[in-house]
Design a protein around this motif. Structure first.
Motif, PDB file in Angstrom:
ATOM      1  N   ALA A 204     -43.867  68.357  -4.408  1.00 17.99           N
ATOM      2  CA  ALA A 204     -42.799  67.491  -3.372  1.00 17.99           C
ATOM      3  C   ALA A 204     -43.126  66.547  -1.864  1.00 17.99           C
ATOM      4  N   ALA A 205     -44.595  66.215  -2.466  1.00 15.93           N
ATOM      5  CA  ALA A 205     -45.192  66.067  -1.759  1.00 15.93           C
ATOM      6  C   ALA A 205     -45.115  64.340  -2.526  1.00 15.93           C
ATOM      7  N   THR A 207     -43.348  64.395  -4.806  1.00 14.85           N
ATOM      8  CA  THR A 207     -41.972  63.289  -4.851  1.00 14.85           C
ATOM      9  C   THR A 207     -41.203  62.448  -3.493  1.00 14.85           C
ATOM     10  N   ARG A 208     -42.049  63.371  -3.045  1.00 17.21           N
ATOM     11  CA  ARG A 208     -40.936  62.326  -1.158  1.00 17.21           C
ATOM     12  C   ARG A 208     -41.571  61.011  -1.636  1.00 17.21           C
ATOM     13  N   GLY A 209     -43.578  60.866  -1.249  1.00 17.79           N
ATOM     14  CA  GLY A 209     -44.235  59.423  -1.314  1.00 17.79           C
ATOM     15  C   GLY A 209     -44.275  58.229  -2.352  1.00 17.79           C
ATOM     16  N   THR A 211     -43.349  55.434  -4.660  1.00 20.60           N
ATOM     17  CA  THR A 211     -42.482  54.497  -4.694  1.00 20.60           C
ATOM     18  C   THR A 211     -42.230  53.740  -5.711  1.00 20.60           C
TER      19      THR A 211
END
Length: 217
Positions: A204-205, A207-209, A211
């Motif tokens: 999850a970390a 995927t969120r971060g 770029t």
């Protein structure tokens, strides 16, 4: 950029000050003079490019509490460390090495930890495997990435960013380190709840971060 030996007459006072500055920066007299003259003349040398890239990484790390800058033994290497939420607060070291004259890769990032704990090394190894899989899935042409996993160490060669300025490259590498560390922190934060929970938190970390710029590396 090719380099040659030149004979230049300088004042003793100037040389003394250059040597003092070079020592403070952990570089050599020749490299410091080369960089200063390049900046004055507006030349984009490899040394200046490395300095600009490392400055971007430093700007990313300084405001964040988890990172601590380390002394670097050469102009081609930048190092920092971060604490891991595990027993006895072990630290992980990030080292960025930039290459000269290598068209296939612009450098590498090495992530390492020194510990005698077999359990910690095993957990770190599982995270490295997870991270490698996430990179292969989420990065551009991820199946072509070059990486190596050893005991307590992950090495990743960085692909050239064609046409990118030094600042863009520096920001991308800084983003890669920040993303890696966030995923690592998330993994160990949830490790007490089991491998599945830890893996989901790290994913999850990631995927969120992630770029677009970081995904080019």
């Amino acid at each position: 950029m090719a380099k040659s030996v030149y004979s230049v007459v300088l004042s003793d006072e100037v040389v003394a000050e250059i040597d003092r500055l070079a020592y403070a920066e952990g570089t050599s007299r020749s490299k410091l003079i080369d960089r200063v003259l390049a900046e004055y003349a507006g030349c984009d040398t490899q040394s200046r490019r490395m300095t600009d890239i490392f400055s971007c990484i430093e700007e990313m790390a300084r405001p964040l509490r988890q990172f601590r800058l380390l002394m670097t033994p050469s102009d081609e290497l930048f190092q920092l460390k971060s604490a891991v939420p595990y027993k006895y607060n072990p630290t992980v070291k990030y080292a960025v090495e930039l290459y000269e004259g290598d068209s296939a890769a612009m450098g590498e990032v090495r992530v390492s930890m020194r510990t005698q704990s077999g359990a910690l090394l095993a957990a770190l190894h599982r995270f490295f495997l997870l991270w490698a899989g996430l990179e292969q899935q989420g990065f551009a042409q991820g199946d072509a990435l070059e990486y190596q996993i050893e005991e307590g160490k992950y090495t990743r060669r960085l692909r050239p960013m064609q046409g990118a300025q030094s600042v863009q490259v520096g920001e991308a590498i800084a983003g890669y380190i920040r993303l890696f560390d966030r995923a690592l922190q998330a993994y160990f934060d949830r490790l007490g709840d089991g491998q599945t929970a830890a893996g989901r938190a790290a994913t999850a970390a990631f995927t969120r971060g992630l770029t677009q710029e970081v995904a080019q590396l």
